[in-house]
Motif scaffolding. Structure first.
Motif, PDB file in Angstrom:
ATOM      1  N   LEU A   8       1.332  -0.847   0.038  1.00 48.28           N
ATOM      2  CA  LEU A   8       0.027  -0.092   0.172  1.00 48.28           C
ATOM      3  C   LEU A   8       0.809   1.411  -0.098  1.00 48.28           C
ATOM      4  CD1 LEU A   8      -2.560   1.615   0.111  1.00 48.28           C
ATOM      5  CD2 LEU A   8      -2.823   1.041   2.458  1.00 48.28           C
ATOM      6  N   ARG A  13       3.790   1.681  -0.885  1.00 52.58           N
ATOM      7  CA  ARG A  13       4.640   2.043  -2.251  1.00 52.58           C
ATOM      8  C   ARG A  13       3.208   2.644  -3.572  1.00 52.58           C
ATOM      9  NH1 ARG A  13       6.024  -4.235  -4.319  1.00 52.58           N
ATOM     10  NH2 ARG A  13       6.399  -2.509  -6.322  1.00 52.58           N
ATOM     11  N   GLY A  14       2.151   2.259  -3.261  1.00 54.92           N
ATOM     12  CA  GLY A  14       0.853   2.760  -4.069  1.00 54.92           C
ATOM     13  C   GLY A  14       0.713   4.085  -3.568  1.00 54.92           C
ATOM     14  N   ARG A  69       3.255   6.722  -2.205  1.00 56.25           N
ATOM     15  CA  ARG A  69       4.128   6.692  -2.614  1.00 56.25           C
ATOM     16  C   ARG A  69       3.794   7.356  -4.405  1.00 56.25           C
ATOM     17  NH1 ARG A  69      10.177   4.834  -3.242  1.00 56.25           N
ATOM     18  NH2 ARG A  69       9.171   3.777  -4.768  1.00 56.25           N
ATOM     19  N   ALA A  70       3.192   6.108  -5.435  1.00 54.41           N
ATOM     20  CA  ALA A  70       3.427   6.264  -6.540  1.00 54.41           C
ATOM     21  C   ALA A  70       2.158   7.637  -7.113  1.00 54.41           C
ATOM     22  CB  ALA A  70       3.546   5.828  -7.181  1.00 54.41           C
ATOM     23  N   ASP A  71       1.023   7.329  -6.348  1.00 53.84           N
ATOM     24  CA  ASP A  71      -0.312   8.185  -6.849  1.00 53.84           C
ATOM     25  C   ASP A  71      -1.285   8.101  -5.806  1.00 53.84           C
ATOM     26  OD1 ASP A  71      -1.600   9.554  -7.705  1.00 53.84           O
ATOM     27  OD2 ASP A  71      -2.521   8.343  -9.543  1.00 53.84           O
ATOM     28  N   VAL A 128      -4.853   5.412  -5.043  1.00 55.48           N
ATOM     29  CA  VAL A 128      -5.006   4.836  -4.122  1.00 55.48           C
ATOM     30  C   VAL A 128      -6.045   4.992  -3.626  1.00 55.48           C
ATOM     31  CG1 VAL A 128      -4.169   3.930  -1.426  1.00 55.48           C
ATOM     32  CG2 VAL A 128      -2.569   4.579  -3.251  1.00 55.48           C
TER      33      VAL A 128
END
Ligand SMILES: Nc1ncnc2c1ncn2[C@@H]1O[C@H](COP(=O)(O)OP(=O)(O)OP(=O)(O)O)[C@@H](O)[C@H]1O
Ligand SMILES: [Mg+2]
Lengths: 331, 254
Positions: free
Chosen positions: A194, A196-197, A199-201, A205
C-alpha cells in the motif's frame, strides 16, 4: 528482479542476504576498529534515525525537516527513565520506542494535514516546539546542560556498558539488525505494498477505496518507533542526552545523510549515515573550520553525479558489471 | 425513484465556465448506458462528481436511495461506486498482480496488515489469477505496469475496477489511446462484465458505443441534448450536428 534504472524499488530493500552482509560489516567494524567503538555506536544509533526518515521520505514521499523530534523524544524518555531509577536496557528501549511512536502519532497527525512546503514548515515548527519544551523543562531534562547521570544496568545483568563501548556497540548492532529485519517483513506485507502505491499516486489509491491519511499516519508511528529506539540507544550508549538530540541541526543532517546515501532503499540510509559521520569525524579533526564546507562540496558532487545517492550509484555500477560479465543473467 | 444510482439536476461551474448544467440520469443494475459528446462537453467532470472527487455546484447524487454528498470518495468506492480513469493511472513500479492485490485486499479491509507476506496470501493470489485470466492478461501479471503497452494498461485498469466488485462502474473512455486495431480485447472485456453490474461508459469510439450501450445520453457544453435508444441517437439531427458528424451507424466513421 534486476534493478531497472527507475526509482529505487522497494524490492531493493535489504533481503536476508543483505541483512546478513550488513551484520558482517558491523562485526568487521568491531574487530578492525576496537578503539573507536564509541564513535561506531553513535553511527549505529544515528543510522536508526536516518532509516526512520527514509520510511517517510523515501517510502511514502513525505517531506520533513523535523525527524529529530522523534529521535529526541526517544532519547529523553529513555534518559529520564534511567535517571529516575529504571535502568534495565531493554525496558529503556521499550520506553524510547513508545515515546517515539507517540511523538510520531502526534506530529504525524499535524504534519500530514499539509502538503509540500507547508508540510515542511510544519515539521520544522513541531520539532522546534519540542526542542523549546525540552529546553524550558530543565527540572526534568537538564535544559541546556543536558541530561546526565544516565547509568544503564548491565545487559542481561551481565555485560556492563563500560568506557570501551563494547557492550554498547554490540547491543546497538543487534538492535539495528533486528529493526531492519522487522522493516523487511513490513516491506513485503500488504501495508508495504500500500505504501508503495501511495508514494506513486495517492489519488489512484483513494480510487481503490483506501484512505491515504490513516496509512501515512501509521507509517509515521512506525517511523517514530524506529527513531525512538535509535534515541534510546543513543541515551544508553552515550549516557547523556542533550538538546542537540531534538535540534534542527540533527534533523537537517539526517536529511543530508539520507540524500547522500540515496532515499528509498534503506541501504542508502545506512551508507549515507556511515559516510557522513566518518567524514565528520575525520575531516573535522583535520580541519575543524572547513569540514562543513567539505560536506557541502561532497553533497553537491553526489547530487550532481549520482542523483540517487551512493547506494543508487553502487547499484548502477553493480548492474553494469553484471551485464558485462553475465549478459544473459541481466534481465 | 429507487434507482441504484441517480443524479438529479447536477451542475458544476468552474469560475465562469459551466461544465455541467442540470444533468440528471439514473442507473439500474444491469444497465449499459453510454455518455457521449464532444471534447470538453463535461463527461469526465460528471464522473468526477459522481465519484466524489469534485464537489457539486448544485443538484444531488443518490446512491442506493441515499444522498451521498457527504460521503468521501474512498467511502463511495467501498459502497460499490467505482470509476476508471480516462488516462491510465497505474503505479508504474507495481505489477498488475500487485495492483489487483491492493484492490482485493482493500475489499477485505486487509491493506493495513503488517506481518503477513503478500506473496504468501494464497487465497488473494487465486482471486488475482482469476481476474487476470478473465481479461486475458495472465502473461503480464509479473511485469512493471509502467512497462506495459498502453492497451494492456487499459485492461489492467478494468481488472482493478472488477477486483473491487462494484455495483456501479463508471468507465471513462476505456479505449482511449488504444490504437484502432487493438480495441478488440477491450470490447471483449466489456462484453464479459457481470450482467447485474450497472455500467456508465464514456467513449469516443462509436463502434464500441453502439455495440455496448442499450441507452445513450449525449452531452454538449455541459447539457444533456439527447437521451434515448442508440438507433434513435444515430439518426437524431441535433446529435449529428453536435457530435456524430458524418458517422454512419453500422459502418463506422466516414
Ligand atoms: N478542474 C477544472 N478546473 C477548471 N476547468 C475544468 C476543470 N476540469 C474540467 N474543466 C473544464 O470543464 C470542461 C469539461 O471538461 P471535461 O474534462 O469534463 O470534458 P470531457 O467531456 O470529459 O472531454 P473529453 O472528451 O476531452 O475527455 C472543459 O472545458 C474543461 O476545460
Ligand atoms: Mg473526459
Amino acid at each position: 528482479m534486476a534493478w531497472n534504472g527507475a526509482l529505487p524499488n522497494i524490492r531493493a530493500w535489504p533481503d536476508a542476504a543483505g541483512i546478513g552482509s550488513i551484520a558482517l560489516t558491523i562485526l568487521a567494524g568491531y574487530l578492525v576498529f576496537p578503539d573507536d567503538l564509541a564513535l561506531l555506536a553513535r553511527i549505529l544509533a544515528t543510522s536508526l534515525l536516518v532509516v526512520s526518515l527514509d520510511l517517510l521520505v523515501g517510502f511514502c514521499g513525505i517531506i520533513t525537516l523535523g525527524q529529530a523530534a522523534l529521535f529526541g523524544a526517544g532519547a529523553y524518555a529513555a534518559g529520564i527513565a534511567a535517571v529516575r531509577g529504571l535502568s534495565e536496557p531493554f525496558s529503556l528501549l521499550a520506553i524510547g520506542a513508545a515515546a517515539g511512536g507517540l511523538t510520531g502519532l502526534v506530529s504525524g497527525a499535524i504534519i500530514l494535514r499539509a502538503h509540500g512546503l507547508a508540510q515542511l514548515v510544519l515539521s520544522i515548527a513541531f520539532a522546534q516546539l519540542l526542542a523549546e519544551t525540552a529546553n524550558k523543562a530543565s527540572w526534568l531534562t537538564g535544559g541546556s546542560d543536558g541530561l546526565s547521570g544516565i547509568a544503564p544496568a548491565p545487559l542481561f545483568g551481565e555485560f556492563r556498558f563500560d568506557l570501551l563501548g563494547r557492550t554498547g556497540y554490540l547491543f546497538s548492532a543487534a538492535v539495528l539488525i533486528a529493526v531492519l529485519a522487522v522493516l523487511r517483513a513490513i516491506a513485503g506485507s500488504p501495508f508495504g505494498l500500500l505504501c508503495r502505491g501511495i508514494r506513486a499516486d495517492p489519488v489512484r489509491v483513494r480510487a481503490m477505496g483506501v484512505s491515504v491519511y490513516p496509512a501515512l499516519l501509521k507509517m509515521y508511528i512506525i517511523s517514530g518507533i524506529v527513531a525512538g529506539v535509535g534515541g534510546a540507544l543513543s541515551a544508553i550508549t552515550t549516557q547523556v542526552v542533550g538538546l542537540d538530540s531534538v535540534g534542527f541541526d540533527l534533523s537537517a543532517s539526517a536529511l543530508v545523510m539520507l540524500v547522500l546515501g540515496g532515499a528509498g532503499s534503506l541501504y542508502g540510509a545506512l551508507l549515507g549515515t556511515v559516510t557522513f559521520m566518518l567524514f565528520q569525524h575525520f575531516v573535522s579533526a583535520e580541519n575543524p573550520f572547513h569540514w562543513l564546507t567539505l560536506v557541502g562540496v561532497l553533497l553537491i558532487a553526489v547530487v550532481l553525479i549520482a542523483p540517487r545517492g551512493l547506494a543508487g550509484a553502487a547499484r548502477t555500477i553493480a548492474s553494469r558489471l553484471v551485464a558485462r560479465w553475465h549478459p544473459q543473467a541481466s534481465r | 425513484m429507487s434507482a441504484l444510482l441517480r443524479i438529479e439536476r447536477v451542475s458544476k461551474n468552474f469560475g465562469g465556465l459551466v461544465a455541467s448544467r442540470n444533468v440528471s440520469l439514473a442507473l439500474e443494475p444491469g444497465d449499459r448506458v453510454a455518455l457521449i459528446g464532444p471534447n470538453g462537453a463535461g463527461k469526465t467532470t460528471l464522473v468526477n462528481m459522481i465519484a466524489g472527487l469534485l464537489p457539486l455546484s448544485a443538484g444531488r447524487v443518490m446512491f442506493a436511495g441515499q444522498d451521498i454528498a457527504r460521503v468521501s470518495a474512498v467511502a463511495r468506492v467501498r459502497m460499490g461506486l467505482v470509476r476508471t480513469f480516462q488516462i491510465s493511472r497505474l503505479f508504474p513500479d507495481l505489477t498488475p498482480r500487485e495492483h489487483l492485490g491492493l484492490a482485493v485486499l482493500q475489499r477485505q479491509r486487509r491493506t493495513g496488515h503488517l506481518f503477513r507476506r503478500f506473496e504468501a496470501m494464497a487465497e488473494v493470489h487465486r482471486e488475482i489469477d482469476g481476474l487476470l485470466a478473465e481479461l486475458g492478461i495472465e502473461a503480464l501479471g509479473g511485469r512493471a505496469a509502467g512497462a506495459l503497452a498502453y492497451g494492456e494498461q487499459r485492461l489492467v485498469e478494468i481488472a482493478i475496477a472488477l477486483a473491487l466488485q462494484p455495483r456501479v462502474l463508471l468507465l471513462d473512455e476505456p479505449a482511449a489511446g488504444v490504437p484502432q486495431g487493438e480495441t478488440r480485447r477491450i470490447v471483449g472485456a466489456l462484453d464479459r462484465l457481470p450482467a447485474d453490474l450497472a455500467v456508465l461508459i464514456i467513449e469516443h469510439d462509436m463502434d464500441l458505443v453502439f455495440r455496448f450501450a442499450r441507452h445513450i445520453i449525449v452531452l454538449a457544453e455541459g447539457e444533456v441534448i439527447f437521451e434515448g435508444a442508440p438507433a434513435v441517437a444515430a439518426n437524431d439531427p441535433h446529435v449529428r450536428q453536435a457530435y456524430l458528424g458524418s458517422y454512419v451507424h453500422g459502418r463506422g466513421r466516414a
